[in-house]
Write a protein that holds these residues in place. Structure first.
Motif, PDB file in Angstrom:
ATOM      1  N   LEU A 217      14.429 -21.127 -24.030  1.00 51.59           N
ATOM      2  CA  LEU A 217      15.461 -20.396 -23.281  1.00 51.59           C
ATOM      3  C   LEU A 217      16.058 -19.270 -24.131  1.00 51.59           C
ATOM      4  O   LEU A 217      16.151 -18.121 -23.692  1.00 51.59           O
ATOM      5  N   THR A 218      16.431 -19.605 -25.364  1.00 51.11           N
ATOM      6  CA  THR A 218      17.076 -18.591 -26.202  1.00 51.11           C
ATOM      7  C   THR A 218      16.097 -17.473 -26.558  1.00 51.11           C
ATOM      8  O   THR A 218      16.486 -16.314 -26.622  1.00 51.11           O
ATOM      9  N   SER A 219      14.815 -17.830 -26.770  1.00 46.88           N
ATOM     10  CA  SER A 219      13.914 -16.718 -27.102  1.00 46.88           C
ATOM     11  C   SER A 219      13.689 -15.832 -25.893  1.00 46.88           C
ATOM     12  O   SER A 219      13.636 -14.611 -26.023  1.00 46.88           O
ATOM     13  N   PHE A 220      13.598 -16.426 -24.699  1.00 47.09           N
ATOM     14  CA  PHE A 220      13.418 -15.575 -23.517  1.00 47.09           C
ATOM     15  C   PHE A 220      14.628 -14.651 -23.342  1.00 47.09           C
ATOM     16  O   PHE A 220      14.482 -13.443 -23.148  1.00 47.09           O
ATOM     17  N   ILE A 221      15.825 -15.228 -23.418  1.00 52.95           N
ATOM     18  CA  ILE A 221      17.029 -14.403 -23.206  1.00 52.95           C
ATOM     19  C   ILE A 221      17.093 -13.297 -24.267  1.00 52.95           C
ATOM     20  O   ILE A 221      17.364 -12.136 -23.962  1.00 52.95           O
ATOM     21  N   SER A 222      16.808 -13.669 -25.522  1.00 51.58           N
ATOM     22  CA  SER A 222      16.868 -12.660 -26.591  1.00 51.58           C
ATOM     23  C   SER A 222      15.886 -11.528 -26.309  1.00 51.58           C
ATOM     24  O   SER A 222      16.228 -10.346 -26.422  1.00 51.58           O
ATOM     25  N   GLU A 223      14.666 -11.907 -25.943  1.00 50.45           N
ATOM     26  CA  GLU A 223      13.651 -10.867 -25.734  1.00 50.45           C
ATOM     27  C   GLU A 223      13.977 -10.018 -24.514  1.00 50.45           C
ATOM     28  O   GLU A 223      13.756  -8.812 -24.507  1.00 50.45           O
ATOM     29  N   TRP A 224      14.517 -10.655 -23.502  1.00 52.46           N
ATOM     30  CA  TRP A 224      14.922  -9.874 -22.316  1.00 52.46           C
ATOM     31  C   TRP A 224      15.992  -8.857 -22.715  1.00 52.46           C
ATOM     32  O   TRP A 224      15.889  -7.671 -22.382  1.00 52.46           O
ATOM     33  N   PHE A 225      17.009  -9.326 -23.429  1.00 51.47           N
ATOM     34  CA  PHE A 225      18.102  -8.418 -23.820  1.00 51.47           C
ATOM     35  C   PHE A 225      17.583  -7.292 -24.714  1.00 51.47           C
ATOM     36  O   PHE A 225      17.992  -6.139 -24.572  1.00 51.47           O
TER      37      PHE A 225
ATOM     38  N   ILE B  29      19.587 -20.720 -35.301  1.00 56.52           N
ATOM     39  CA  ILE B  29      19.159 -19.338 -35.562  1.00 56.52           C
ATOM     40  C   ILE B  29      18.692 -18.691 -34.253  1.00 56.52           C
ATOM     41  O   ILE B  29      18.943 -17.515 -34.006  1.00 56.52           O
ATOM     42  N   PHE B  30      18.083 -19.473 -33.370  1.00 52.09           N
ATOM     43  CA  PHE B  30      17.694 -18.911 -32.067  1.00 52.09           C
ATOM     44  C   PHE B  30      18.945 -18.579 -31.238  1.00 52.09           C
ATOM     45  O   PHE B  30      18.973 -17.581 -30.519  1.00 52.09           O
ATOM     46  N   LEU B  31      19.969 -19.416 -31.363  1.00 48.95           N
ATOM     47  CA  LEU B  31      21.218 -19.105 -30.652  1.00 48.95           C
ATOM     48  C   LEU B  31      21.836 -17.825 -31.209  1.00 48.95           C
ATOM     49  O   LEU B  31      22.362 -16.994 -30.466  1.00 48.95           O
ATOM     50  N   LEU B  32      21.748 -17.681 -32.518  1.00 48.07           N
ATOM     51  CA  LEU B  32      22.285 -16.456 -33.134  1.00 48.07           C
ATOM     52  C   LEU B  32      21.511 -15.229 -32.644  1.00 48.07           C
ATOM     53  O   LEU B  32      22.101 -14.188 -32.339  1.00 48.07           O
TER      54      LEU B  32
ATOM     55  N   ILE C  70      11.208 -19.223 -15.352  1.00 49.00           N
ATOM     56  CA  ILE C  70      12.057 -20.417 -15.214  1.00 49.00           C
ATOM     57  C   ILE C  70      11.211 -21.665 -15.481  1.00 49.00           C
ATOM     58  O   ILE C  70      11.600 -22.561 -16.230  1.00 49.00           O
ATOM     59  N   PHE C  71      10.021 -21.703 -14.898  1.00 54.39           N
ATOM     60  CA  PHE C  71       9.152 -22.867 -15.110  1.00 54.39           C
ATOM     61  C   PHE C  71       8.641 -22.929 -16.549  1.00 54.39           C
ATOM     62  O   PHE C  71       8.529 -24.003 -17.127  1.00 54.39           O
ATOM     63  N   PHE C  72       8.332 -21.778 -17.115  1.00 53.87           N
ATOM     64  CA  PHE C  72       7.821 -21.779 -18.494  1.00 53.87           C
ATOM     65  C   PHE C  72       8.872 -22.364 -19.444  1.00 53.87           C
ATOM     66  O   PHE C  72       8.575 -23.202 -20.297  1.00 53.87           O
ATOM     67  N   ILE C  73      10.107 -21.923 -19.243  1.00 52.73           N
ATOM     68  CA  ILE C  73      11.192 -22.412 -20.104  1.00 52.73           C
ATOM     69  C   ILE C  73      11.427 -23.906 -19.862  1.00 52.73           C
ATOM     70  O   ILE C  73      11.831 -24.639 -20.763  1.00 52.73           O
TER      71      ILE C  73
END
Ligand code: SF4
Ligand code: SF4
Length: 663
Positions: free
Chosen positions: A306-314, A238-241, A554-557
């Protein structure tokens, strides 16, 4: 809209038909016969073939040839279904409900949905947004995108999802995931098929995504050793989605004109969401028997972070892009600089691809939209944790950290556009949002003086565990559950202890030299003594972006691989090492009421609970009855963990009390 009666009737019939078939298949899942399977396959293929042939017939000029092709589409699709069923029958491959049955049903249901979307678009609007100027592929994309990115497709899909949720008895995780996909689909930015709902849709979708992420994070934090592997896979998916959806929303907002090509990927993502949704309801394989949790599976946590960071960034970038959409042409290179850096809406002049990517990547986490999204998510996890904390001082500390994060996000002390705040001595660091203008020198130095005084009196926790946004990032239930990686990760184990290792001291010194250098260059540029910009961007801004908007995340992830609190342990946060130094020479320390208790203590829980991996904590208590380290951020996890309630903080308050007692 045309043919409204036909549209509504089709939607109602299709929703009822698909819902019934799903219900039928699920009800008979445990005793699924070849007959059941054939009924489902024939019914679904028949419906799809009818829709596809009528669509073709209506979309093309009425000629004899087109009528024959339309008829053949139907026959072709039905023939495939019949041949497939015959093949299964003759080869005696049918053994009841299994992976291929599940995949076939899911494929046919989704195929029906897409066929219906394409059909409804045509009868409702009478045309597809195609053009003879486009290539064949672009036209195909346009047809698909205009059919999927519309309430005509979304409403029945959501209705079917709701019916399935209502009629199936599921585990609470399955329900949560299904609900999340359903609500996410309902808030599709493309619901209206035009720009009208895009911004509101992204904001609502972001809210819903964050809401469910919080719930999943809380479950993950509780399931460190008790989650089922299958549940972990579902949560990872679901995070990937979410990531896929956010990325496609980002593309839609970046390539906003014409509407449909830019949103094609988003339409496809909705279909992927539906496939995932159906997989939840048509499970395959035996249910898990053993709970493993993720403690030995750092890759799982890494993927979630990683997926939550990318999602939130986008999502944050999409909200900004969409807000400025009327002012810029498609593409990164035309993007408008966010109003926070240069004090207004300015056209972004392309510099070099690397600088552009670096700049935009760093600018998004610097802006209040990203910080708000992150703050709500991580702040909720702090609130979850606070419910279980008895120790009043820690509750107050976390409450202060939440307030600091909220203020930092909303009124942003460094906000260049606001002369009052930028003069306040509340700078996070050099170059956080702006070059070092002469009128800011006093407030910048004032900030460091303020933090030094606080650290001398109360220790590093005054900054690292309260004022810095990291206090909220690490301080929630999920952050705390990751402390166990301090001793699971090999890299972290090598850096355990109260002293900085040699390589960390080199990092600290180098970064301080660089920071002082870029501050001077920035000051000289801002005072117009010289020009030391790089591609038009101030060098101190590069420094700040690199440290806090790149390295920090990067370190947090990577916490599962490098251990908790990397910014505090590996020396690259100049503010952190600064307050650490003053904390070390100041009054703050940890003390134990009775060192003898530590000698006999069998578990040494204080050590394993420490956020920054101070592995020699118990040893120091035994030796001297107290503990002092530049690394200690006074998070207090050790105090909470000590089963004998032996530890206490010593700071200016204790010092004054002692003085008073002596006098
Ligand atoms: S080390 Fe730096 S980023 Fe980390 S908590 Fe301390 S001040 Fe914040
Ligand atoms: S501080 Fe508490 S947990 Fe740590 S060694 Fe002493 S008694 Fe044990």
């Amino acid at each position: 809209m045309e043919n409204i009666v036909a549209v509504v009737l089709t939607e109602l019939l299709m929703t009822a038909f698909i819902s019934y078939l799903i219900f039928f298949s699920l009800k008979r899942r445990n005793k699924f016969t070849y007959r059941d399977f054939s009924i489902a396959v024939i019914a679904l293929s028949m419906m799809a073939s009818m829709l596809d042939s009528i669509t073709y017939y209506l979309a093309f000029p009425v000629t004899f040839l087109n009528a024959v092709i339309a008829l053949n589409i139907s026959m072709f699709e039905m023939s495939i279904a019949v041949i497939y069923l015959l093949w299964i029958s003759f080869s005696k491959k049918f053994i009841g409900y299994n992976t291929s049955v599940s995949n076939t049903l899911i494929f046919l249901i989704v195929f029906n949905e897409v066929s219906m979307g394409i059909f409804l678009r045509l009868i409702a609007f009478g045309y597809y947004p195609t053009s003879s100027d486009y290539s064949l592929l672009s036209n195909v994309f346009s047809v698909i995108s205009s059919s999927l990115n519309s309430y005509l497709f979304i409403v029945p899909m959501v209705a079917e999802m709701a019916v399935v949720i209502a009629i199936t008895i599921e585990s609470s995780l399955n329900r949560l995931i299904s609900l999340s996909i359903m609500i996410q689909s309902l808030f599709s930015p493309t619901f209206l098929g035009n720009q009208g709902f895009v911004l509101l849709g992204i904001i609502l979708g972001t809210g819903s995504m964050i809401f469910f992420m919080i719930i999943f994070y809380e479950r993950i934090s509780k399931g460190r050793t008790s989650l089922f592997p299958g549940d972990m896979r579902k949560m990872r998916n679901i995070f990937l989605l979410y990531t896929l959806m956010s990325a496609s929303i980002f593309i839609g907002t970046l390539y906003h004109s014409p509407f449909y090509p830019g949103w094609a990927l988003y339409g496809i993502t909705m279909v992927v969401g539906m496939i995932f949704y159906l997989h939840i309801h048509f499970p395959i394989g035996e249910p898990d028997k053993k709970r493993t949790g993720w403690i030995k599976n750092p890759r799982f946590v890494f993927m979630i972070l990683l997926t939550s960071f990318i999602s939130e960034w986008f999502l944050a970038a999409s909200i900004e892009f969409q807000a400025y959409a009327p002012y810029f042409a498609n593409g990164f290179q035309n993007f408008i600089v966010f109003s926070n850096l240069l004090g207004g809406v300015t056209v972004f002049t392309s510099r070099s691809v690397i600088v552009d990517i670096f700049y935009i990547f760093g600018a998004v986490p610097n802006y209040y939209i990203f910080l708000t999204i992150m703050g709500i998510e991580m702040g909720a996890l702090v609130l979850f944790r606070m419910r279980n904390i008895q120790w009043k001082e820690k509750r107050v500390n976390l409450a202060l950290a939440l307030i600091a994060f909220a203020l930092y996000t909303t009124i942003y002390p460094n906000f260049i556009g606001n002369a009052t705040y930028s003069k306040l001595p509340l700078w996070a660091n050099v170059g956080a949002l702006a070059p070092l203008y002469p009128y800011m020198v006093v407030s910048l130095l004032g900030s460091y003086v303020l933090y030094a005084v606080l650290a001398l009196l109360f220790g590093r926790r005054s900054y690292c565990s309260t004022l810095c946004p990291s206090a909220v990032m690490y301080g929630g239930s999920f952050g705390q559950s990751m402390i166990s990686f301090n001793y699971e990760s090999e890299f972290s184990r090598k850096n355990i202890g109260s002293r900085f290792k040699g390589w960390v001291i080199s990092v600290i010194s180098s970064l301080w030299v660089i920071m002082i250098a870029v501050s001077l260059l920035s000051y000289l540029t801002a005072s117009r003594v010289g020009s030391f910009d790089l591609y038009g961007i101030d060098v101190s801004v590069y420094f700040s972006f690199f440290i806090w908007n790149f390295l920090w995340y990067i370190f947090f992830i990577s916490i599962p691989f490098v251990g908790m609190s990397p910014c505090r342990r590996y020396g690259w946060c100049t503010t952190g090492t600064f307050v650490g130094f003053f904390s070390k020479i100041g009054l703050f320390k940890l003390k134990v009421k009775d060192p003898a208790t530590c000698v006999t203590c069998p578990t040494k829980d204080c050590v394993s609970a420490c956020e920054v991996g101070l592995g020699d904590l118990a040893g120091q208590f035994i030796k001297t009855g107290e503990f002092k380290s530049a690394k200690c951020v006074g998070a207090g996890s050790c105090l909470e963990a000590c089963p004998y309630d032996n530890i206490f903080f010593y700071d200016i308050r204790n010092f004054l009390k002692e003085r008073k007692t002596k006098n």
